[in-house]
Design a protein around this motif. Structure first.
Motif, short mmCIF file in Angstrom:
data_model
loop_
_atom_site.label_atom_id
_atom_site.label_comp_id
_atom_site.label_asym_id
_atom_site.label_seq_id
_atom_site.Cartn_x
_atom_site.Cartn_y
_atom_site.Cartn_z
N VAL A 207 0.93 -1.02 0.03
CA VAL A 207 -0.40 0.06 -0.06
C VAL A 207 0.83 0.95 -0.08
N GLY A 208 2.31 0.97 1.46
CA GLY A 208 2.30 2.32 0.77
C GLY A 208 3.51 2.96 -0.02
N ALA A 209 3.73 1.64 -1.34
CA ALA A 209 4.25 1.90 -2.39
C ALA A 209 3.87 3.31 -3.23
N HIS A 210 2.87 3.33 -3.02
CA HIS A 210 1.98 3.98 -3.54
C HIS A 210 1.64 5.64 -3.80
N GLY A 211 2.06 5.83 -2.48
CA GLY A 211 3.40 7.65 -1.64
C GLY A 211 1.75 7.24 -0.19
N LEU A 212 0.84 6.26 -0.43
CA LEU A 212 -0.10 6.74 0.40
C LEU A 212 0.76 5.83 1.82
N ARG A 213 -0.41 7.06 2.55
CA ARG A 213 0.40 7.27 4.14
C ARG A 213 -0.99 6.36 4.77
N THR A 214 -0.87 5.14 5.36
CA THR A 214 -1.84 4.72 6.31
C THR A 214 -2.21 5.23 7.45
N LEU A 215 -2.96 6.17 7.70
CA LEU A 215 -3.17 6.71 9.34
C LEU A 215 -3.96 6.08 10.13
N ALA A 216 -4.87 5.39 9.50
CA ALA A 216 -4.67 4.21 11.05
C ALA A 216 -5.65 2.04 9.77
N LEU A 217 -5.56 1.50 10.82
CA LEU A 217 -5.85 -0.12 10.10
C LEU A 217 -6.78 -0.21 11.75
N LEU A 218 -7.35 -0.81 11.34
CA LEU A 218 -8.82 -1.18 11.70
C LEU A 218 -9.01 -2.31 11.66
N HIS A 219 -8.65 -3.27 13.16
CA HIS A 219 -8.21 -4.64 13.11
C HIS A 219 -8.43 -5.28 14.58
N GLY A 220 -8.95 -6.02 14.26
CA GLY A 220 -9.77 -6.68 16.25
C GLY A 220 -8.40 -7.09 17.17
N LEU A 221 -8.31 -7.14 18.58
CA LEU A 221 -8.02 -7.91 19.08
C LEU A 221 -8.19 -9.29 19.67
N ASP A 222 -9.62 -9.54 19.65
CA ASP A 222 -9.86 -10.94 20.34
C ASP A 222 -9.89 -11.77 18.96
N ASP A 223 -9.75 -12.78 19.08
CA ASP A 223 -9.46 -14.13 18.17
C ASP A 223 -10.69 -15.26 18.43
N VAL A 224 -11.23 -14.86 17.41
CA VAL A 224 -12.23 -15.55 17.83
C VAL A 224 -12.72 -16.25 15.86
N ARG A 225 -13.56 -18.18 17.09
CA ARG A 225 -13.42 -19.58 16.17
C ARG A 225 -14.15 -20.56 16.40
N LEU A 226 -14.75 -21.18 15.60
CA LEU A 226 -15.60 -21.57 15.51
C LEU A 226 -15.66 -23.45 16.13
N TRP A 227 -15.72 -24.01 17.18
CA TRP A 227 -15.13 -24.79 18.42
C TRP A 227 -14.89 -25.79 16.12
N MET A 228 -13.31 -26.48 16.62
CA MET A 228 -13.26 -27.38 15.65
C MET A 228 -13.55 -27.37 14.22
N SER A 229 -13.90 -26.07 13.74
CA SER A 229 -14.33 -25.76 12.67
C SER A 229 -13.24 -24.56 11.86
N LYS A 230 -14.00 -23.25 11.66
CA LYS A 230 -13.37 -22.06 10.95
C LYS A 230 -12.87 -20.79 11.73
N GLN A 231 -11.55 -20.09 11.80
CA GLN A 231 -11.31 -19.21 12.24
C GLN A 231 -11.78 -18.18 11.64
N LEU A 232 -12.33 -17.44 12.42
CA LEU A 232 -12.62 -16.14 12.26
C LEU A 232 -12.40 -14.61 12.37
N ASN A 233 -12.50 -14.22 12.74
CA ASN A 233 -11.11 -12.99 13.33
C ASN A 233 -9.99 -13.48 13.76
N LEU A 234 -9.13 -13.32 13.05
CA LEU A 234 -7.71 -13.81 13.47
C LEU A 234 -7.02 -12.70 14.79
#
Length: 379
Positions: free
Chosen positions: A271-298
């Motif tokens: 992203v920064g290669a275009h001269g774009l300055r990333t002011l904010a990354l919105l990304h969660g703290l909580d790791d959320v997953r389905l039991w024995m199945s799928k990773q939801l929130n990383l």
């Protein structure tokens, strides 16, 4: 100077000691918010405790603006009142536990109208003429101050029909293909556009790649996906803008990256290669997953790496509200809540165990956790 209220924030390991606390306000602080609105910095508002956001970007100097307007407002994943359900109530249903800071789109629109009325003048100090007039009254008369809606996923905690139907039909909506198909089926909005894909290292001009008809020439919105993630569950929206309306300025500008479920960090490195300055990354703290199945929130460990790769100034937590749930899926959900310090430590251990170097990129971000109604000035 804008006086900020206290908030939880954390400064990355390799930042300089003279960093000051970010300017943080609350939506109820009309005086502080009006002062912030007059500044030339973008403003990020958390409208609920989960993952509904408003990004208010100042118009570039010299840009022709609608009467009584000083900012272009992008609404992300609106869900205010009522439950959200995917696959029927028996399968999955959720309610907010923390009340949204605005109860309706009409209330949000009235607030934006009041702010524009407070800041409007015959010459707003940015080289662009604007009309004065009762902006709040125009909002009550059906003039929307939400300029565009951007949807990240078709799931109803991101694409909430009841909330979206509160918006005027003239509001443009950008959404991924499945969400766009769903929204078109409601036959409410006049303009629903599929969000363009954005592969940073294959794009020479972000304004061409991210620009589309509903947007002004100085704003772009696109979708960054992880290779091999065909369902784009772990993806990100990028909102990019420039302070110049000139089409001769191909690159440069500022960006916000919104990834409510997380994304492979390497996908953000270009992203920064275009001269774009990333002011904010919105990304969660909580790791959320389905039991024995799928990773939801990383979760937070992935967030540390994503903040580094994007070179974000602020890492802002999102999609971490622990909602009241029901249905079959609620029985399978598992959640690990990370502190920032523990996530940083764990991510460093992972890199060491895999003999992966940070590539010279430091942890120069500031982590900020915003509650419902909290506002961050992206300065």
């Amino acid at each position: 100077m804008i006086e900020g209220r206290e908030l939880y924030y954390w400064i990355g390991q390799n930042t300089h000691a003279h960093h000051r606390q970010p300017t943080n306000l609350h939506i109820a602080d009309k005086v502080g918010l009006t002062t912030a609105w007059r500044c030339r910095h973008p403003i990020l508002t958390h409208l609920n405790a989960d993952t509904t956001w408003l990004l208010s970007i100042p118009y570039p100097e010299g840009e022709v603006r609608p009467p009584g307007r000083s900012r272009f407002n992008v609404l992300l994943d609106p869900w205010l009142q009522g439950p959200q359900s995917d696959g029927g109530r028996w399968f999955s249903i959720q309610w907010h536990v923390v009340a949204p800071s605005v109860q309706t789109i009409e209330e949000l629109n009235g607030l934006l109208g009041e702010l524009e009325e407070e800041t409007a003048s015959s010459h707003n100090g940015n080289g662009a003429e604007t009309e004065t007039g009762p902006a709040a009254e125009r909002s009550r008369d059906g003039n929307s101050y939400v300029d565009v809606v951007a949807i990240s996923h078709e799931f109803t905690d991101h694409c909430h029909e009841a909330t979206l139907r509160e918006l005027p039909a003239s509001t443009p909506v950008l959404a991924p293909d499945k969400a766009a198909k769903l929204i078109r089926s409601w036959k409410h909005f006049n303009t629903v556009v599929e969000t363009p894909g954005f592969v940073a290292d294959r794009t020479k001009n972000w304004r061409e790649a991210l620009g589309c008809a509903p947007l002004p020439s100085w704003v772009g919105i696109g979708r960054i996906i992880t290779a091999g993630n065909a369902l784009y569950y772990h993806a990100a929206l990028v909102v990019a803008w420039t302070s110049s309306s000139s089409k001769e300025v191909l690159n440069g500008g500022e960006a916000l990256i919104y990834s409510p479920h997380g994304i492979e960090p390497a996908a953000l490195s270009g992203v920064g290669a275009h001269g774009l300055r990333t002011l904010a990354l919105l990304h969660g703290l909580d790791d959320v997953r389905l039991w024995m199945s799928k990773q939801l929130n990383l979760g937070g460990v992935n967030g540390v790496a994503a903040a580094r790769e994007s070179n974000a100034k602020y890492w802002v937590a999102t999609h971490d509200e622990v909602k009241k749930g029901g249905g079959f899926v609620s029985l399978l959900l598992q959640r690990t809540s990370w502190s920032v310090a523990d996530a940083v430590k764990r991510e460093g251990q992972k890199r060491v165990s895999k003999n992966v170097d940070a590539g010279g990129k430091g942890d120069g971000y500031e982590f900020v956790a915003l509650g419902s109604g909290d506002i961050l000035v992206l300065a």
